[in-house]
Write a protein that holds these residues in place. Structure first.
Motif, PDB file in Angstrom:
ATOM      1  N   VAL A 128       0.935  -1.192   0.346  1.00 32.41           N
ATOM      2  CA  VAL A 128       0.079  -0.551   0.037  1.00 32.41           C
ATOM      3  C   VAL A 128       0.881   1.093  -0.107  1.00 32.41           C
ATOM      4  CG1 VAL A 128      -1.954   0.989   1.130  1.00 32.41           C
ATOM      5  CG2 VAL A 128      -1.669  -1.126   1.048  1.00 32.41           C
ATOM      6  N   GLY A 129       0.542   2.261  -0.854  1.00 32.23           N
ATOM      7  CA  GLY A 129       1.721   3.534  -0.557  1.00 32.23           C
ATOM      8  C   GLY A 129       2.261   2.864  -2.215  1.00 32.23           C
ATOM      9  N   GLU A 130       2.730   2.248  -2.462  1.00 31.03           N
ATOM     10  CA  GLU A 130       3.421   1.891  -3.505  1.00 31.03           C
ATOM     11  C   GLU A 130       3.612   2.843  -4.932  1.00 31.03           C
ATOM     12  OE1 GLU A 130       6.867   2.122  -2.546  1.00 31.03           O
ATOM     13  OE2 GLU A 130       6.898   1.096  -1.167  1.00 31.03           O
ATOM     14  N   ASP A 131       1.887   2.732  -5.528  1.00 37.58           N
ATOM     15  CA  ASP A 131       1.577   2.268  -5.827  1.00 37.58           C
ATOM     16  C   ASP A 131       1.961   1.885  -7.453  1.00 37.58           C
ATOM     17  OD1 ASP A 131      -0.194   4.286  -8.656  1.00 37.58           O
ATOM     18  OD2 ASP A 131       1.576   6.009  -8.333  1.00 37.58           O
ATOM     19  N   ILE A 132       1.474   0.831  -7.626  1.00 36.62           N
ATOM     20  CA  ILE A 132       1.865  -0.610  -8.308  1.00 36.62           C
ATOM     21  C   ILE A 132       1.270  -0.542  -9.262  1.00 36.62           C
ATOM     22  CG2 ILE A 132       1.716  -3.007  -8.385  1.00 36.62           C
ATOM     23  CD1 ILE A 132       3.524  -1.838  -6.565  1.00 36.62           C
ATOM     24  N   VAL A 133       1.645  -0.615 -10.593  1.00 37.61           N
ATOM     25  CA  VAL A 133       1.636  -0.400 -11.904  1.00 37.61           C
ATOM     26  C   VAL A 133       1.101  -1.860 -12.731  1.00 37.61           C
ATOM     27  CG1 VAL A 133       2.142   2.032 -12.359  1.00 37.61           C
ATOM     28  CG2 VAL A 133       2.928   0.444 -12.914  1.00 37.61           C
ATOM     29  N   GLN A 134       1.622  -2.528 -12.074  1.00 34.99           N
ATOM     30  CA  GLN A 134       1.926  -3.852 -12.794  1.00 34.99           C
ATOM     31  C   GLN A 134       2.121  -5.171 -11.782  1.00 34.99           C
ATOM     32  OE1 GLN A 134       4.543  -5.854 -15.331  1.00 34.99           O
ATOM     33  NE2 GLN A 134       3.946  -7.595 -15.699  1.00 34.99           N
ATOM     34  N   ILE A 135       1.613  -6.354 -11.998  1.00 37.05           N
ATOM     35  CA  ILE A 135       1.999  -7.792 -11.226  1.00 37.05           C
ATOM     36  C   ILE A 135       2.354  -8.692 -11.825  1.00 37.05           C
ATOM     37  CG2 ILE A 135       0.109  -7.900 -10.052  1.00 37.05           C
ATOM     38  CD1 ILE A 135       1.100  -8.520  -7.200  1.00 37.05           C
ATOM     39  N   SER A 136       3.316  -9.377 -11.693  1.00 38.85           N
ATOM     40  CA  SER A 136       3.342 -10.409 -12.232  1.00 38.85           C
ATOM     41  C   SER A 136       3.499 -12.187 -11.715  1.00 38.85           C
ATOM     42  CB  SER A 136       4.268 -10.741 -13.699  1.00 38.85           C
ATOM     43  OG  SER A 136       4.419 -12.250 -13.923  1.00 38.85           O
ATOM     44  N   CYS A 137       2.837 -13.178 -12.085  1.00 37.27           N
ATOM     45  CA  CYS A 137       2.574 -13.567 -10.812  1.00 37.27           C
ATOM     46  C   CYS A 137       3.455 -15.136 -11.385  1.00 37.27           C
ATOM     47  CB  CYS A 137       1.615 -14.788 -10.161  1.00 37.27           C
ATOM     48  SG  CYS A 137       0.643 -13.102  -9.387  1.00 37.27           S
ATOM     49  N   GLY A 138       5.066 -15.729 -10.751  1.00 38.27           N
ATOM     50  CA  GLY A 138       5.138 -16.876 -11.083  1.00 38.27           C
ATOM     51  C   GLY A 138       4.601 -18.520 -10.758  1.00 38.27           C
ATOM     52  N   GLY A 139       5.586 -19.155 -10.875  1.00 38.74           N
ATOM     53  CA  GLY A 139       5.125 -20.731 -10.300  1.00 38.74           C
ATOM     54  C   GLY A 139       5.154 -20.312  -8.691  1.00 38.74           C
ATOM     55  N   THR A 140       6.097 -19.953  -8.309  1.00 42.52           N
ATOM     56  CA  THR A 140       5.963 -19.865  -6.463  1.00 42.52           C
ATOM     57  C   THR A 140       6.515 -18.372  -6.209  1.00 42.52           C
ATOM     58  OG1 THR A 140       7.933 -20.807  -6.156  1.00 42.52           O
ATOM     59  CG2 THR A 140       6.354 -21.874  -6.063  1.00 42.52           C
ATOM     60  N   HIS A 141       6.660 -16.957  -6.811  1.00 43.25           N
ATOM     61  CA  HIS A 141       6.728 -16.121  -6.556  1.00 43.25           C
ATOM     62  C   HIS A 141       6.458 -14.995  -7.715  1.00 43.25           C
ATOM     63  CE1 HIS A 141       9.350 -16.127 -10.254  1.00 43.25           C
ATOM     64  NE2 HIS A 141       9.729 -14.902  -9.711  1.00 43.25           N
ATOM     65  N   SER A 142       5.659 -13.821  -6.843  1.00 46.88           N
ATOM     66  CA  SER A 142       5.843 -12.314  -7.577  1.00 46.88           C
ATOM     67  C   SER A 142       6.419 -11.450  -7.531  1.00 46.88           C
ATOM     68  CB  SER A 142       4.207 -12.385  -6.993  1.00 46.88           C
ATOM     69  OG  SER A 142       3.322 -13.240  -6.441  1.00 46.88           O
ATOM     70  N   VAL A 143       5.943 -10.575  -8.471  1.00 43.12           N
ATOM     71  CA  VAL A 143       6.869  -8.961  -8.764  1.00 43.12           C
ATOM     72  C   VAL A 143       6.628  -8.312  -8.947  1.00 43.12           C
ATOM     73  CG1 VAL A 143       8.280  -8.074  -9.444  1.00 43.12           C
ATOM     74  CG2 VAL A 143       9.231 -10.654  -9.453  1.00 43.12           C
ATOM     75  N   ALA A 144       6.158  -6.949  -8.626  1.00 42.38           N
ATOM     76  CA  ALA A 144       4.960  -5.974  -8.333  1.00 42.38           C
ATOM     77  C   ALA A 144       5.881  -4.748  -9.353  1.00 42.38           C
ATOM     78  CB  ALA A 144       4.195  -5.744  -7.651  1.00 42.38           C
ATOM     79  N   CYS A 145       5.215  -4.209 -10.294  1.00 35.81           N
ATOM     80  CA  CYS A 145       6.299  -2.743 -10.787  1.00 35.81           C
ATOM     81  C   CYS A 145       5.204  -1.331 -10.495  1.00 35.81           C
ATOM     82  CB  CYS A 145       6.253  -2.976 -12.208  1.00 35.81           C
ATOM     83  SG  CYS A 145       7.398  -2.156 -13.430  1.00 35.81           S
ATOM     84  N   THR A 146       5.997  -0.618  -9.631  1.00 39.79           N
ATOM     85  CA  THR A 146       5.905   0.568  -9.390  1.00 39.79           C
ATOM     86  C   THR A 146       5.417   1.437 -10.185  1.00 39.79           C
ATOM     87  OG1 THR A 146       7.820   2.147  -8.369  1.00 39.79           O
ATOM     88  CG2 THR A 146       6.249   0.157  -7.119  1.00 39.79           C
ATOM     89  N   ARG A 147       5.101   3.170 -10.636  1.00 41.87           N
ATOM     90  CA  ARG A 147       4.563   3.536 -11.491  1.00 41.87           C
ATOM     91  C   ARG A 147       5.743   4.457 -11.886  1.00 41.87           C
ATOM     92  NH1 ARG A 147       0.450   5.685 -13.855  1.00 41.87           N
ATOM     93  NH2 ARG A 147      -0.839   4.633 -12.030  1.00 41.87           N
ATOM     94  N   ASP A 148       6.591   4.258 -10.522  1.00 40.62           N
ATOM     95  CA  ASP A 148       8.163   5.181 -10.953  1.00 40.62           C
ATOM     96  C   ASP A 148       9.046   4.224 -10.879  1.00 40.62           C
ATOM     97  OD1 ASP A 148       9.066   3.724  -8.628  1.00 40.62           O
ATOM     98  OD2 ASP A 148       8.577   5.979  -7.323  1.00 40.62           O
ATOM     99  N   GLY A 149       9.096   3.143 -11.482  1.00 44.99           N
ATOM    100  CA  GLY A 149      10.478   2.436 -12.272  1.00 44.99           C
ATOM    101  C   GLY A 149      10.336   1.454 -11.056  1.00 44.99           C
ATOM    102  N   ARG A 150      10.862   1.009  -9.715  1.00 42.42           N
ATOM    103  CA  ARG A 150      10.625   0.499  -8.455  1.00 42.42           C
ATOM    104  C   ARG A 150       9.971  -1.575  -8.501  1.00 42.42           C
ATOM    105  NH1 ARG A 150       9.535   2.449  -3.731  1.00 42.42           N
ATOM    106  NH2 ARG A 150       8.059   3.775  -4.646  1.00 42.42           N
ATOM    107  N   MET A 151      10.781  -2.350  -8.841  1.00 46.91           N
ATOM    108  CA  MET A 151      10.222  -3.380  -8.670  1.00 46.91           C
ATOM    109  C   MET A 151      10.287  -4.166  -7.165  1.00 46.91           C
ATOM    110  SD  MET A 151      11.770  -5.465 -11.754  1.00 46.91           S
ATOM    111  CE  MET A 151      13.707  -4.967 -11.883  1.00 46.91           C
ATOM    112  N   PHE A 152       9.570  -4.771  -6.598  1.00 50.36           N
ATOM    113  CA  PHE A 152       9.306  -5.508  -5.407  1.00 50.36           C
ATOM    114  C   PHE A 152       9.069  -7.142  -5.429  1.00 50.36           C
ATOM    115  CE2 PHE A 152       8.439  -1.430  -4.630  1.00 50.36           C
ATOM    116  CZ  PHE A 152       8.455  -0.601  -3.263  1.00 50.36           C
ATOM    117  N   SER A 153       9.443  -7.356  -5.433  1.00 46.10           N
ATOM    118  CA  SER A 153       9.272  -9.441  -5.570  1.00 46.10           C
ATOM    119  C   SER A 153       9.484  -9.488  -3.915  1.00 46.10           C
ATOM    120  CB  SER A 153      10.354  -9.661  -5.795  1.00 46.10           C
ATOM    121  OG  SER A 153      12.384  -9.811  -5.397  1.00 46.10           O
ATOM    122  N   PHE A 154       8.554 -10.799  -4.011  1.00 47.50           N
ATOM    123  CA  PHE A 154       8.472 -11.671  -2.368  1.00 47.50           C
ATOM    124  C   PHE A 154       8.126 -13.258  -3.052  1.00 47.50           C
ATOM    125  CE2 PHE A 154       4.910  -8.893  -4.523  1.00 47.50           C
ATOM    126  CZ  PHE A 154       3.772  -9.843  -4.311  1.00 47.50           C
ATOM    127  N   GLY A 155       7.742 -13.852  -2.206  1.00 51.89           N
ATOM    128  CA  GLY A 155       7.856 -15.639  -2.060  1.00 51.89           C
ATOM    129  C   GLY A 155       9.333 -16.510  -2.620  1.00 51.89           C
TER     130      GLY A 155
END
Length: 404
Positions: free
Chosen positions: A313-340
Motif C-alpha cells: 500500500v502506498g507504492e502505486d503499483i502499475v503491474q504485477i506478475s505471478c510465477g510458479g512460486t513467486h511474484s513481482v510488482a512494478c511501481t509507477r516510478d519504475g521500482r520492482m518489489f519481489s516476494f515468494g
C-alpha cells in the motif's frame, strides 16, 4: 502463464535506452546469457539490446521476447518444441528468432506448461510445443489404420483457432485460452475438472462471459476481467485461487468474491495463486500462500478470497506478475518489489532468500554509454515471472534537470 503486457500503462516518459533484465535459474538456458548459470542479481541480455524489445514472457523453463517490428525471439527449454525451432536441441541459452513467424507481426504471446501461443496484428493465433492434450489446437490426424490421434509435439508454430479473430492469448499447464475481438473467451486442451478428451483440440466458447477485457491463466485455473470491472474465475481451486471462498473446482465461470466497489485495471495468475490490481495502485492476492508468494509478510497460509496486500500500500503499483512460486510488482516510478520463494536467486536480491515481505529489487547496472549523463537510474517498466526466473524491461531515466 504470465501476461505479456499490463493493462495499466506506466506514464513515465521512457527513453529509448532500454534493457531486458534477467535473474534466477539458468539451468535450461532460460536467462538468455549464453550459459546455464544462475544469477542472483539482474543482468542484461546483451544479444537483445539492439532489438528494441517491447514485451517479454517468462515460462516455467523458457522465455520469449517480442520486438517492436513484431519479431519473436525464444530461448530456454526446447525438448517439447517449446521454442518454435526445429527440435535438434534440448536447451538454447541464447535468444533466437522464430523463423516460422518472421513474416507476420506478433503483438502478444504466452507460455504454458509445455506449449506457447502468439497472436499477430491481424488477430491470427499461433501455437507450438507440447500437444498431448490438444493444447496447440491441432485437429486430430487420421493414421494409416484408420484411427485418429493428436501429434504429441509441434516444433514449428502453426495457426490455431483459425475461425476466431483473437485479441489476447493465455496458456495454462495443459490448456489454452483466447480472448476474441468481440469480447468472448474460447478454450481448448485439458479442461479442469478433467472431462471428455476426445475433441479437446477444437476451441469451445466459455459460456456466461460477455464483454471481456482481459484474461489471465494459471497452471489449471482461469481469470476473466469484464469491461464492467467484475472478475470471474473457473478451473482448479485446490488452494482457493478462484477467490470463491471455498476450494471447490468450477467448470463454469463464477464471480470472484471480495472485490465489489473496486475498480480493477489488471489481473495476473501464477501457478496456483491470483492477483488483481486496482486503479489506485493497490494489489489484492489470493490462492496458495506457501513460500510467501501472496506478499502478506510471514503469513504463508492460502487465502480463499482476495485480500489487500497491505505491505504494498502506498507504492502505486502499475503491474504485477505471478510465477510458479513467486511474484513481482512494478511501481509507477519504475521500482520492482519481489516476494515468494527465493532459491536460485529468482527474487533478484543477490541472495537466495525466501520471504513473504515484498522487498525492492536493486538494479545494479552501469549507466548506458550514450546516455550523456551518469545522473539517473534504471527504471523497470514491465516484469514477467517464470517458474524459477524473472525477466524485466528497464529504461534509463535521467535525473530532472539533466539534458535528454
Amino acid at each position: 502463464m504470465a501476461a505479456a503486457e499490463s493493462a495499466h500503462p506506466v506514464v513515465l516518459a521512457w527513453q529509448s535506452l532500454s534493457l531486458l533484465l534477467t535473474v534466477g535459474s539458468g539451468e535450461d538456458g532460460q536467462l538468455g546469457m549464453g550459459n546455464w548459470e544462475e544469477k542472483d542479481w539482474a543482468y542484461s541480455i546483451k544479444s537483445l539490446e539492439p532489438k528494441n524489445v517491447v514485451a517479454v514472457v517468462a515460462g516455467s523453463r523458457n522465455s520469449l521476447a517480442i520486438c517492436s517490428n513484431g519479431q519473436l525471439y525464444t530461448w530456454g527449454w526446447n525438448q517439447r518444441g517449446t521454442l518454435g525451432h526445429p527440435p535438434e536441441t534440448k536447451t538454447e541459452s541464447v535468444p533466437s528468432l522464430v523463423d516460422a513467424l518472421a513474416g507476420v507481426k506478433i503483438v502478444q504471446a504466452a507460455i504454458g506448461g509445455w506449449h506457447c501461443l502468439a497472436v499477430d496484428d491481424q488477430g491470427r493465433a499461433y501455437a507450438w510445443g507440447g500437444n498431448e492434450y490438444g493444447q496447440c489446437g491441432e485437429e486430430l490426424e487420421r493414421k494409416e489404420d484408420g484411427s485418429r490421434a493428436l501429434r504429441r509435439d509441434i516444433a514449428i508454430p502453426q495457426r490455431c483457432a483459425p475461425k476466431l479473430s483473437v485479441r489476447q492469448v493465455a496458456a495454462g499447464g495443459t490448456h489454452s485460452v483466447v480472448l476474441t475481438q468481440d469480447g468472448h473467451v474460447w478454450t481448448w486442451g485439458q479442461p479442469w475438472p478433467p472431462g471428455d478428451i476426445t475433441q479437446i483440440s477444437t476451441p469451445v466458447r466459455v459460456q456466461g462471459l460477455e464483454r471481456v477485457r482481459l484474461i489471465a491463466v494459471g497452471a489449471f485455473h482461469n481469470l476473466a476481467l469484464l469491461e464492467d470491472g467484475t472478475l470471474w474465475a473457473w478451473g482448479n481451486n485446490e488452494y482457493g485461487q478462484l477467490g470463491t471462498g471455498d476450494t471447490q473446482p468450477r467448470s463454469q465461470p463464477i464471480p470472484v468474491q471480495g472485490l465489489s466497489g473496486l475498480t480493477l485495471v489488471d489481473i495476473a495468475a501464477g501457478g496456483w495463486h491470483s492477483t488483481a490490481l486496482t486503479n489506485v495502485g493497490e494489489v489484492y492476492a489470493w490462492g496458495r500462500g506457501e513460500h510467501g508468494r501472496l506478499g502478506f509478510g510471514d503469513d504463508k497460509s492460502s487465502k480463499m478470497v482476495p485480500q489487500k496486500v497491505q505491505l504494498l500500500v502506498g507504492e502505486d503499483i502499475v503491474q504485477i506478475s505471478c510465477g510458479g512460486t513467486h511474484s513481482v510488482a512494478c511501481t509507477r516510478d519504475g521500482r520492482m518489489f519481489s516476494f515468494g520463494r527465493g532459491d536460485h536467486g529468482r527474487l533478484g536480491y543477490g541472495r537466495k532468500v525466501t520471504t513473504g515481505h515484498p522487498m525492492e529489487v536493486p538494479i545494479k547496472l552501469l549507466p548506458p554509454r550514450d546516455s550523456g549523463s551518469t545522473d539517473g537510474q534504471w527504471c523497470a517498466k514491465l516484469v514477467a515471472c517464470g517458474g524459477r526466473h524473472t525477466l524485466a524491461m528497464a529504461s534509463w531515466v535521467e535525473e530532472p534537470g539533466d539534458s535528454i
